[in-house]
Write a protein that holds these residues in place. Structure first.
Motif, PDB file in Angstrom:
ATOM      1  N   LEU A 162       0.805  -1.216   0.000  1.00 58.09           N
ATOM      2  CA  LEU A 162       0.000   0.000   0.000  1.00 58.09           C
ATOM      3  C   LEU A 162       0.834   1.260   0.000  1.00 58.09           C
ATOM      4  N   ASP A 203      -0.632   5.896  -6.085  1.00 59.39           N
ATOM      5  CA  ASP A 203      -1.795   5.809  -5.223  1.00 59.39           C
ATOM      6  C   ASP A 203      -2.607   4.568  -5.577  1.00 59.39           C
ATOM      7  N   GLY A 252      -5.180   3.755  -4.046  1.00 59.22           N
ATOM      8  CA  GLY A 252      -6.555   4.018  -3.638  1.00 59.22           C
ATOM      9  C   GLY A 252      -7.594   3.668  -4.690  1.00 59.22           C
ATOM     10  N   LYS A 305     -10.377   0.817  -4.353  1.00 63.73           N
ATOM     11  CA  LYS A 305     -11.787   1.237  -4.283  1.00 63.73           C
ATOM     12  C   LYS A 305     -12.617   0.513  -5.338  1.00 63.73           C
ATOM     13  N   TYR A 353      -2.756   5.190   5.675  1.00 56.82           N
ATOM     14  CA  TYR A 353      -3.465   4.452   4.622  1.00 56.82           C
ATOM     15  C   TYR A 353      -4.746   3.806   5.130  1.00 56.82           C
ATOM     16  N   LEU A 364      -7.731   4.220   2.615  1.00 55.74           N
ATOM     17  CA  LEU A 364      -8.037   3.087   1.748  1.00 55.74           C
ATOM     18  C   LEU A 364      -9.206   2.256   2.269  1.00 55.74           C
TER      19      LEU A 364
END
Ligand code: C2E
Ligand code: MG
Ligand code: MG
Ligand code: MG
Length: 286
Positions: free
Chosen positions: A157, A164, A166, A170, A193, A197
Protein backbone atom coordinates in the motif's frame (compact mmCIF):
# COMPACT_ATOMS: atom_id res chain seq x y z
CA UNK A 1 22.74 -26.71 4.79
CA UNK A 2 20.40 -29.57 4.02
CA UNK A 3 18.69 -27.36 1.50
CA UNK A 4 21.88 -26.68 -0.41
CA UNK A 5 22.67 -30.38 -0.39
CA UNK A 6 19.22 -31.11 -1.75
CA UNK A 7 19.75 -28.63 -4.55
CA UNK A 8 23.12 -30.05 -5.57
CA UNK A 9 21.73 -33.51 -5.36
CA UNK A 10 18.88 -32.65 -7.70
CA UNK A 11 21.18 -30.90 -10.15
CA UNK A 12 23.09 -34.10 -10.70
CA UNK A 13 19.95 -35.52 -12.25
CA UNK A 14 19.35 -32.54 -14.47
CA UNK A 15 22.20 -32.30 -16.95
CA UNK A 16 20.38 -29.53 -18.83
CA UNK A 17 20.97 -27.26 -15.88
CA UNK A 18 24.63 -28.11 -15.40
CA UNK A 19 25.74 -24.84 -16.86
CA UNK A 20 23.76 -22.96 -14.31
CA UNK A 21 25.86 -23.15 -11.22
CA UNK A 22 23.37 -20.75 -9.67
CA UNK A 23 20.89 -22.78 -7.59
CA UNK A 24 18.43 -19.87 -7.56
CA UNK A 25 18.24 -19.87 -11.33
CA UNK A 26 17.77 -23.62 -11.36
CA UNK A 27 14.87 -23.14 -8.98
CA UNK A 28 13.36 -20.46 -11.20
CA UNK A 29 13.55 -22.81 -14.14
CA UNK A 30 11.92 -25.55 -12.04
CA UNK A 31 9.16 -23.15 -11.02
CA UNK A 32 8.52 -22.32 -14.65
CA UNK A 33 8.17 -26.05 -15.33
CA UNK A 34 5.89 -26.44 -12.30
CA UNK A 35 3.59 -23.71 -13.65
CA UNK A 36 3.37 -25.51 -16.96
CA UNK A 37 2.69 -28.93 -15.52
CA UNK A 38 0.51 -27.56 -12.71
CA UNK A 39 0.63 -30.72 -10.65
CA UNK A 40 3.42 -29.71 -8.27
CA UNK A 41 1.50 -26.71 -6.99
CA UNK A 42 -1.23 -26.90 -4.38
CA UNK A 43 -3.29 -24.61 -2.26
CA UNK A 44 -3.65 -25.48 1.38
CA UNK A 45 -6.35 -23.92 3.50
CA UNK A 46 -6.10 -22.63 7.04
CA UNK A 47 -9.33 -21.96 8.89
CA UNK A 48 -10.08 -18.77 10.80
CA UNK A 49 -12.16 -19.14 13.95
CA UNK A 50 -14.16 -17.29 16.50
CA UNK A 51 -11.86 -17.65 19.52
CA UNK A 52 -14.64 -18.38 22.01
CA UNK A 53 -16.87 -20.78 20.13
CA UNK A 54 -14.47 -22.26 17.59
CA UNK A 55 -16.92 -21.45 14.79
CA UNK A 56 -15.14 -21.31 11.43
CA UNK A 57 -15.50 -17.87 9.87
CA UNK A 58 -13.37 -18.20 6.76
CA UNK A 59 -10.16 -19.65 5.44
CA UNK A 60 -6.90 -18.50 3.95
CA UNK A 61 -5.47 -20.16 0.85
CA UNK A 62 -1.71 -20.74 1.17
CA UNK A 63 0.39 -21.78 -1.79
CA UNK A 64 2.51 -24.92 -1.62
CA UNK A 65 5.12 -26.19 -4.04
CA UNK A 66 5.91 -29.87 -3.88
CA UNK A 67 9.21 -29.98 -5.74
CA UNK A 68 9.81 -33.43 -7.27
CA UNK A 69 13.36 -33.65 -5.90
CA UNK A 70 13.64 -31.08 -3.12
CA UNK A 71 10.28 -31.72 -1.48
CA UNK A 72 8.08 -28.97 -0.06
CA UNK A 73 9.44 -25.50 -0.69
CA UNK A 74 8.08 -22.68 1.43
CA UNK A 75 6.21 -19.83 -0.28
CA UNK A 76 8.44 -17.51 1.72
CA UNK A 77 11.30 -18.86 -0.42
CA UNK A 78 9.81 -19.15 -3.88
CA UNK A 79 7.39 -16.22 -4.02
CA UNK A 80 10.15 -13.59 -3.83
CA UNK A 81 11.96 -15.56 -6.52
CA UNK A 82 8.86 -15.58 -8.73
CA UNK A 83 8.54 -11.84 -8.23
CA UNK A 84 12.14 -11.19 -9.22
CA UNK A 85 11.99 -13.38 -12.30
CA UNK A 86 8.71 -12.33 -13.84
CA UNK A 87 6.69 -15.37 -12.81
CA UNK A 88 4.50 -13.75 -10.19
CA UNK A 89 1.60 -12.75 -12.38
CA UNK A 90 1.34 -16.29 -13.73
CA UNK A 91 1.65 -17.77 -10.26
CA UNK A 92 -0.92 -15.30 -8.95
CA UNK A 93 -3.34 -16.23 -11.71
CA UNK A 94 -2.89 -19.88 -10.87
CA UNK A 95 -3.80 -19.16 -7.24
CA UNK A 96 -6.90 -17.14 -8.17
CA UNK A 97 -8.10 -19.83 -10.57
CA UNK A 98 -7.49 -22.65 -8.09
CA UNK A 99 -9.11 -20.86 -5.15
CA UNK A 100 -12.20 -20.03 -7.22
CA UNK A 101 -12.47 -23.63 -8.45
CA UNK A 102 -12.21 -24.87 -4.86
CA UNK A 103 -14.78 -22.38 -3.63
CA UNK A 104 -17.18 -23.46 -6.38
CA UNK A 105 -16.61 -27.11 -5.54
CA UNK A 106 -17.30 -26.48 -1.86
CA UNK A 107 -20.47 -24.55 -2.59
CA UNK A 108 -21.64 -27.31 -4.90
CA UNK A 109 -20.93 -29.98 -2.31
CA UNK A 110 -22.84 -28.19 0.43
CA UNK A 111 -20.00 -26.86 2.60
CA UNK A 112 -20.92 -23.78 4.67
CA UNK A 113 -20.66 -20.54 2.71
CA UNK A 114 -17.40 -19.05 3.92
CA UNK A 115 -15.03 -16.64 2.20
CA UNK A 116 -11.67 -17.87 0.94
CA UNK A 117 -8.96 -15.26 1.47
CA UNK A 118 -6.15 -15.23 -1.05
CA UNK A 119 -2.78 -13.49 -0.76
CA UNK A 120 -2.15 -10.92 -3.46
CA UNK A 121 1.40 -9.91 -4.27
CA UNK A 122 2.30 -6.28 -4.83
CA UNK A 123 3.15 -7.01 -8.44
CA UNK A 124 -0.31 -8.39 -9.14
CA UNK A 125 -1.81 -5.15 -7.97
CA UNK A 126 0.65 -2.88 -9.82
CA UNK A 127 0.87 -4.66 -13.11
CA UNK A 128 -1.78 -7.05 -14.35
CA UNK A 129 -5.45 -6.36 -14.48
CA UNK A 130 -6.31 -7.97 -11.18
CA UNK A 131 -9.90 -6.79 -11.22
CA UNK A 132 -10.64 -8.21 -14.66
CA UNK A 133 -8.87 -11.42 -13.80
CA UNK A 134 -10.89 -11.90 -10.61
CA UNK A 135 -14.15 -11.03 -12.33
CA UNK A 136 -13.50 -13.49 -15.16
CA UNK A 137 -12.80 -16.26 -12.69
CA UNK A 138 -15.86 -15.47 -10.61
CA UNK A 139 -18.03 -15.55 -13.67
CA UNK A 140 -16.58 -18.86 -14.83
CA UNK A 141 -17.33 -20.48 -11.47
CA UNK A 142 -20.55 -18.56 -10.76
CA UNK A 143 -19.26 -17.07 -7.55
CA UNK A 144 -19.92 -13.76 -5.83
CA UNK A 145 -17.11 -11.34 -4.89
CA UNK A 146 -18.12 -11.75 -1.25
CA UNK A 147 -16.81 -15.34 -1.47
CA UNK A 148 -13.24 -14.20 -2.20
CA UNK A 149 -11.23 -11.93 0.09
CA UNK A 150 -7.94 -10.27 -0.81
CA UNK A 151 -4.99 -10.10 1.59
CA UNK A 152 -2.44 -7.40 0.86
CA UNK A 153 0.61 -6.58 2.93
CA UNK A 154 1.21 -3.10 4.25
CA UNK A 155 4.23 -2.70 2.02
CA UNK A 156 1.99 -3.01 -1.05
CA UNK A 157 0.00 0.00 0.00
CA UNK A 158 2.89 2.35 0.50
CA UNK A 159 5.23 0.97 -2.13
CA UNK A 160 6.63 3.86 -4.12
CA UNK A 161 6.13 2.02 -7.40
CA UNK A 162 2.46 1.86 -6.60
CA UNK A 163 1.66 5.52 -6.63
CA UNK A 164 -1.79 5.81 -5.22
CA UNK A 165 -3.36 2.39 -4.85
CA UNK A 166 -6.55 4.02 -3.64
CA UNK A 167 -8.51 3.98 -6.91
CA UNK A 168 -7.64 0.35 -7.66
CA UNK A 169 -8.59 -0.82 -4.22
CA UNK A 170 -11.79 1.24 -4.28
CA UNK A 171 -12.75 -0.37 -7.59
CA UNK A 172 -12.22 -3.84 -6.11
CA UNK A 173 -14.15 -2.87 -3.03
CA UNK A 174 -17.03 -1.51 -5.14
CA UNK A 175 -17.18 -4.85 -6.93
CA UNK A 176 -17.78 -6.46 -3.56
CA UNK A 177 -14.37 -7.92 -2.70
CA UNK A 178 -13.21 -7.61 0.90
CA UNK A 179 -9.73 -6.33 1.59
CA UNK A 180 -7.47 -7.30 4.48
CA UNK A 181 -4.12 -5.82 5.48
CA UNK A 182 -1.80 -8.76 6.13
CA UNK A 183 1.08 -8.78 8.62
CA UNK A 184 -0.25 -5.57 10.13
CA UNK A 185 2.23 -3.74 12.31
CA UNK A 186 5.42 -5.05 10.73
CA UNK A 187 7.66 -3.13 8.40
CA UNK A 188 6.56 0.30 7.40
CA UNK A 189 3.62 0.93 9.63
CA UNK A 190 1.75 4.00 8.59
CA UNK A 191 -1.74 4.55 9.88
CA UNK A 192 -2.51 7.08 7.17
CA UNK A 193 -3.46 4.45 4.62
CA UNK A 194 -6.00 2.90 6.99
CA UNK A 195 -7.90 6.14 6.83
CA UNK A 196 -7.56 6.59 3.06
CA UNK A 197 -8.04 3.09 1.75
CA UNK A 198 -11.14 0.90 1.74
CA UNK A 199 -9.86 -1.75 4.13
CA UNK A 200 -12.23 -4.20 5.86
CA UNK A 201 -9.88 -6.15 8.00
CA UNK A 202 -6.52 -6.04 9.75
CA UNK A 203 -4.44 -9.18 10.22
CA UNK A 204 -2.32 -8.58 13.29
CA UNK A 205 1.07 -10.11 12.62
CA UNK A 206 2.05 -13.09 14.68
CA UNK A 207 5.09 -11.20 15.99
CA UNK A 208 2.66 -9.45 18.37
CA UNK A 209 0.90 -12.66 19.36
CA UNK A 210 3.91 -14.88 19.97
CA UNK A 211 4.81 -13.58 23.43
CA UNK A 212 1.29 -13.08 24.72
CA UNK A 213 0.24 -12.93 27.47
CA UNK A 214 3.61 -12.43 29.19
CA UNK A 215 4.88 -9.49 27.14
CA UNK A 216 3.42 -6.23 28.45
CA UNK A 217 4.43 -4.39 25.29
CA UNK A 218 2.69 -6.88 23.01
CA UNK A 219 -0.38 -6.95 25.25
CA UNK A 220 -0.59 -3.15 25.03
CA UNK A 221 -0.11 -3.13 21.26
CA UNK A 222 -2.74 -5.79 20.67
CA UNK A 223 -5.28 -4.01 22.87
CA UNK A 224 -4.57 -0.67 21.19
CA UNK A 225 -4.97 -2.11 17.68
CA UNK A 226 -8.23 -3.78 18.71
CA UNK A 227 -9.55 -0.51 20.15
CA UNK A 228 -8.53 1.43 17.05
CA UNK A 229 -10.09 -1.15 14.74
CA UNK A 230 -13.30 -1.18 16.74
CA UNK A 231 -13.50 2.59 16.43
CA UNK A 232 -13.01 2.38 12.68
CA UNK A 233 -15.38 -0.52 12.19
CA UNK A 234 -12.64 -2.90 11.03
CA UNK A 235 -12.35 -6.60 11.84
CA UNK A 236 -9.13 -7.88 13.37
CA UNK A 237 -7.68 -11.32 12.77
CA UNK A 238 -4.95 -12.42 15.19
CA UNK A 239 -2.39 -14.48 13.23
CA UNK A 240 -0.23 -17.27 14.55
CA UNK A 241 -2.28 -18.21 17.61
CA UNK A 242 -0.58 -21.31 18.97
CA UNK A 243 -1.61 -21.67 22.61
CA UNK A 244 -4.68 -21.69 24.79
CA UNK A 245 -3.21 -18.82 26.83
CA UNK A 246 -2.85 -16.63 23.74
CA UNK A 247 -6.39 -17.49 22.75
CA UNK A 248 -7.74 -16.66 26.19
CA UNK A 249 -5.95 -13.31 26.16
CA UNK A 250 -7.48 -12.51 22.77
CA UNK A 251 -10.96 -13.47 23.94
CA UNK A 252 -10.61 -11.16 26.95
CA UNK A 253 -9.27 -8.37 24.74
CA UNK A 254 -12.31 -8.67 22.48
CA UNK A 255 -10.64 -10.10 19.37
CA UNK A 256 -13.27 -11.82 17.26
CA UNK A 257 -11.22 -13.80 14.72
CA UNK A 258 -8.16 -15.96 15.28
CA UNK A 259 -6.00 -18.06 12.99
CA UNK A 260 -3.16 -20.36 13.98
CA UNK A 261 -1.84 -23.80 14.78
CA UNK A 262 -3.84 -23.85 18.03
CA UNK A 263 -6.94 -24.30 15.87
CA UNK A 264 -5.61 -25.77 12.65
CA UNK A 265 -2.58 -25.94 10.40
CA UNK A 266 -3.02 -25.17 6.73
CA UNK A 267 -4.48 -28.36 5.21
CA UNK A 268 -5.03 -29.77 1.74
CA UNK A 269 -8.67 -29.28 0.70
CA UNK A 270 -9.57 -32.96 1.00
CA UNK A 271 -8.17 -33.15 4.51
CA UNK A 272 -10.01 -30.01 5.51
CA UNK A 273 -13.27 -31.59 4.36
CA UNK A 274 -12.57 -34.80 6.28
CA UNK A 275 -11.77 -32.95 9.47
CA UNK A 276 -14.48 -30.34 9.16
CA UNK A 277 -16.60 -31.44 12.10
CA UNK A 278 -13.63 -31.69 14.44
CA UNK A 279 -12.31 -28.33 13.24
CA UNK A 280 -15.49 -26.45 13.94
CA UNK A 281 -15.58 -27.93 17.42
CA UNK A 282 -11.87 -27.32 18.01
CA UNK A 283 -12.27 -24.57 20.55
CA UNK A 284 -15.64 -25.54 21.87
CA UNK A 285 -14.06 -26.46 25.18
CA UNK A 286 -12.55 -23.04 25.80
P1 C2E B 1 0.84 -14.93 5.46
O1 C2E B 1 -0.13 -14.57 4.40
O2 C2E B 1 1.01 -14.00 6.59
O3 C2E B 1 0.39 -16.37 5.94
C1 C2E B 1 0.50 -16.84 7.25
C2 C2E B 1 1.68 -17.74 7.42
O4 C2E B 1 1.79 -18.13 8.79
C3 C2E B 1 1.57 -19.06 6.64
O5 C2E B 1 2.89 -19.43 6.27
C4 C2E B 1 1.02 -20.02 7.70
O6 C2E B 1 1.31 -21.37 7.43
C5 C2E B 1 1.77 -19.53 8.90
N1 C2E B 1 1.06 -19.84 10.15
C6 C2E B 1 -0.27 -19.96 10.36
N2 C2E B 1 -0.54 -20.20 11.65
C7 C2E B 1 0.64 -20.24 12.29
C8 C2E B 1 1.01 -20.46 13.66
O7 C2E B 1 0.18 -20.66 14.56
N3 C2E B 1 2.34 -20.42 13.94
C9 C2E B 1 3.29 -20.18 12.98
N4 C2E B 1 4.57 -20.18 13.36
N5 C2E B 1 2.97 -19.98 11.69
C10 C2E B 1 1.66 -20.00 11.35
P2 C2E B 1 3.21 -19.95 4.79
O8 C2E B 1 2.10 -20.79 4.31
O9 C2E B 1 4.59 -20.51 4.83
O10 C2E B 1 3.21 -18.62 3.93
C11 C2E B 1 4.17 -17.62 4.15
C12 C2E B 1 3.83 -16.38 3.37
O11 C2E B 1 3.92 -16.61 1.96
C13 C2E B 1 2.41 -15.89 3.58
O12 C2E B 1 2.31 -15.17 4.81
C14 C2E B 1 2.20 -15.03 2.37
O13 C2E B 1 2.79 -13.76 2.56
C15 C2E B 1 3.00 -15.78 1.32
N6 C2E B 1 2.06 -16.58 0.51
C16 C2E B 1 1.54 -17.80 0.74
N7 C2E B 1 0.71 -18.17 -0.26
C17 C2E B 1 0.70 -17.15 -1.15
C18 C2E B 1 0.02 -16.92 -2.40
O14 C2E B 1 -0.79 -17.72 -2.88
N8 C2E B 1 0.28 -15.73 -3.04
C19 C2E B 1 1.13 -14.78 -2.50
N9 C2E B 1 1.34 -13.66 -3.19
N10 C2E B 1 1.76 -14.98 -1.32
C20 C2E B 1 1.55 -16.14 -0.66
MG1 MG C 1 -1.98 -13.92 4.33
MG1 MG D 1 -0.18 -12.81 7.52
MG1 MG E 1 2.63 -13.25 7.99
Amino acid sequence: SAKRLGRNHSLRFRPALDKQDNPQLALVSDLRAALISGDQLELHYQTQHHPGTGEVLGMEALLRWRHPLDGMISPGDFIPLAERHGLMSELGSWVIEKACAQQAHWQYSGMPKLPIWINISALQLFQGDLEAQLNTCLKRYQLKPSQIGLELTESVLIDERAGDMGPRLKALKEQGYSIAIDDFGTGYSSLGYLKRLPVDKIKLDRAFIRELPASHADAAIVKAVLAMARGMGLDVVAEGVETEEQCQFLINAGCSIVQGFYFARPLPAAELEQRWTALTAAAGAL
